[in-house]
Scaffold this motif. Structure first.
Motif, short mmCIF file in Angstrom:
data_model
loop_
_atom_site.label_atom_id
_atom_site.label_comp_id
_atom_site.label_asym_id
_atom_site.label_seq_id
_atom_site.Cartn_x
_atom_site.Cartn_y
_atom_site.Cartn_z
N LYS A 1 4.55 -12.93 18.25
CA LYS A 1 4.77 -11.52 17.61
C LYS A 1 5.61 -11.48 16.37
O LYS A 1 5.23 -10.47 15.39
N ARG A 2 6.77 -12.34 16.32
CA ARG A 2 7.32 -12.51 15.02
C ARG A 2 6.33 -12.78 13.79
O ARG A 2 6.41 -12.42 12.71
N MET A 3 5.41 -13.81 14.19
CA MET A 3 4.61 -14.27 12.96
C MET A 3 3.36 -13.29 12.74
O MET A 3 3.02 -13.38 11.66
N GLN A 4 3.09 -12.50 13.91
CA GLN A 4 1.90 -11.67 13.66
C GLN A 4 2.45 -10.45 12.61
O GLN A 4 1.35 -9.82 11.95
N ILE A 5 3.51 -10.11 12.32
CA ILE A 5 3.86 -8.97 11.70
C ILE A 5 4.36 -9.51 10.30
O ILE A 5 4.73 -8.60 9.35
N GLN A 6 4.32 -10.85 9.90
CA GLN A 6 4.61 -11.28 8.40
C GLN A 6 3.73 -10.89 7.68
O GLN A 6 2.40 -10.94 7.76
N GLY A 7 4.00 -10.15 6.47
CA GLY A 7 3.40 -9.48 5.45
C GLY A 7 3.02 -7.96 5.83
O GLY A 7 2.35 -7.42 5.24
N PHE A 8 3.70 -7.78 6.93
CA PHE A 8 3.61 -6.26 7.39
C PHE A 8 5.08 -5.66 7.53
O PHE A 8 5.26 -4.84 8.47
N LEU A 9 5.99 -6.10 6.71
CA LEU A 9 7.57 -5.85 7.00
C LEU A 9 7.91 -4.50 6.36
O LEU A 9 9.01 -3.87 6.70
N ASP A 10 7.08 -4.04 5.76
CA ASP A 10 7.46 -2.66 4.89
C ASP A 10 7.66 -1.54 5.87
O ASP A 10 8.50 -0.66 5.65
N VAL A 11 6.84 -1.41 6.78
CA VAL A 11 7.02 -0.37 7.80
C VAL A 11 8.13 -0.60 8.92
O VAL A 11 8.55 0.04 9.73
N ARG A 12 8.97 -1.85 8.75
CA ARG A 12 9.96 -2.20 9.65
C ARG A 12 11.44 -1.76 9.09
O ARG A 12 12.23 -2.17 9.59
N LYS A 13 11.49 -1.24 8.14
CA LYS A 13 12.71 -1.01 7.41
C LYS A 13 13.81 -0.16 8.11
O LYS A 13 14.84 -0.37 8.05
N ASN A 14 13.19 0.71 8.97
CA ASN A 14 14.09 1.56 9.76
C ASN A 14 14.41 0.80 10.92
O ASN A 14 15.00 1.93 11.86
#
Length: 321
Positions: free
Chosen positions: A248-261
């Motif tokens: 799961k941690r690896m699947q969101i690499q490159g998609f971290l902008d939506v995780r700021k909150n």
């Protein structure tokens, strides 16, 4: 030239058995996913959070199962518990179909070896592992998309499966659809093997119970299969859970902008780096974040999954479809 109709009918029956098992696997996977998607959403949110899952840590967005349910419901409405459901359904149907069809095909191919009863558990472990690897390859892109849908909060980077696929390929290349494949395969071999192996073991124990052997009622068989699947899911998930978290941690690499909150961002460059960073920042217990909802989901999904498959498969066999 004489044709042995019995051999032809037997061959057709075996081929239909593989097809029927695949269809039953797809249907059981879809129904199971529909019922248990909320637990998958909570589990994934826990896995992606760097901060501790603890009531005492006020800096954590999610601090427990009921608190997480309340927060998600309040911030994103009840529909958030089915985020990524469409891609998850495709994943479940494709995965279940390939897994069970492959499992039955492998059993058919080695039938000539006539393995003794004592070795059937090991046979199930090997076939289950092989079937799970093929199913994982076939369905993995939908797993990545599903995870990213769940990772989104109010801000929606992706709205459809097609849009998600296009954006991932455009920004990260086709390999982006297979991010986290290495830990998944490492996990899937023992997990699939343990699922089928433990399930075979527990169902055999169930059939040896005096009540089961005396009555042979369909209700007892189905109930026993539910319990066997429940135990198999618990055992298999506990053994392989750390790899699920790394995936799961690896699947969101490159998609971290939506995780700021959602708190602190987690950045890694591969499986080894992922493991090192989790251990350094979150200690050994960090590898088991979200284990509670995962065990509940895994145990329930495995029991429902196998029981539904067996039920649907028996219906096919009885009607000789």
């Amino acid at each position: 030239m004489m044709i042995d109709r019995n051999n032809v009918n037997e061959k057709n029956s075996k081929e239909w058995k593989v097809i029927e098992s695949g269809i039953a696997g797809g249907l059981s996977g879809a129904i199971t996913r529909l019922l248990l998607q909320p637990l998958d959403v909570i589990k994934t949110r826990f896995q992606l959070q760097v901060e501790p899952i603890s009531r005492r840590n006020e800096g954590s967005k999610y601090r427990g199962m009921f608190q997480a349910i309340k927060i998600i419901w309040k911030e994103e409405t009840v529909s958030a518990f089915w985020k990524g459901h469409n891609s998850a359904q495709i994943l479940s149907i494709l995965y279940g179909t390939v897994q069970f069809a492959t499992f039955e095909q492998l059993k058919k191919l080695v039938k000539i070896f006539n393995l003794p009863i004592k070795q059937q558990i090991f046979e199930s472990f090997f076939f289950g592992s092989s079937a799970t690897v093929l199913a994982t390859f076939a369905s993995f892109p939908f797993d990545v998309i599903r995870t990213r849908f769940i990772a989104q909060g109010k801000f929606q980077e992706y709205r459809t499966i097609y849009e998600a696929s296009c954006k991932i390929i455009d920004k990260e290349g086709f390999r982006g659809l297979y991010k986290g494949l290495t830990p998944t395969l490492i996990q899937s071999v023992p997990y699939g093997g343990c699922q089928f192996g433990f399930y075979t073991l527990f169902t055999k124990l169930n059939t040896k119970l005096p009540l089961s052997t005396e009555t042979h009622s369909e209700e007892l068989i189905t109930g026993g299969n539910l319990i066997a699947g429940f135990l198999a899911g618990m055992c298999a998930k506990t053994v392989t859970y750390p790899f699920d978290l790394c995936r799961k941690r690896m699947q969101i690499q490159g998609f971290l902008d939506v995780r700021k909150n959602f708190g602190k961002l987690f950045i890694c460059s591969g499986l080894v780096d992922c493991c090192i960073r989790i251990y350094k920042e979150e200690s050994f217990i960090g590898f088991f974040k979200g284990l509670q909802p995962s065990l509940i989901k895994s145990a329930l999904s495995t029991s429902i999954y196998f029981a539904l498959h067996d039920k649907i498969f028996r219906i096919f066999r009885e009607k000789d479809i």
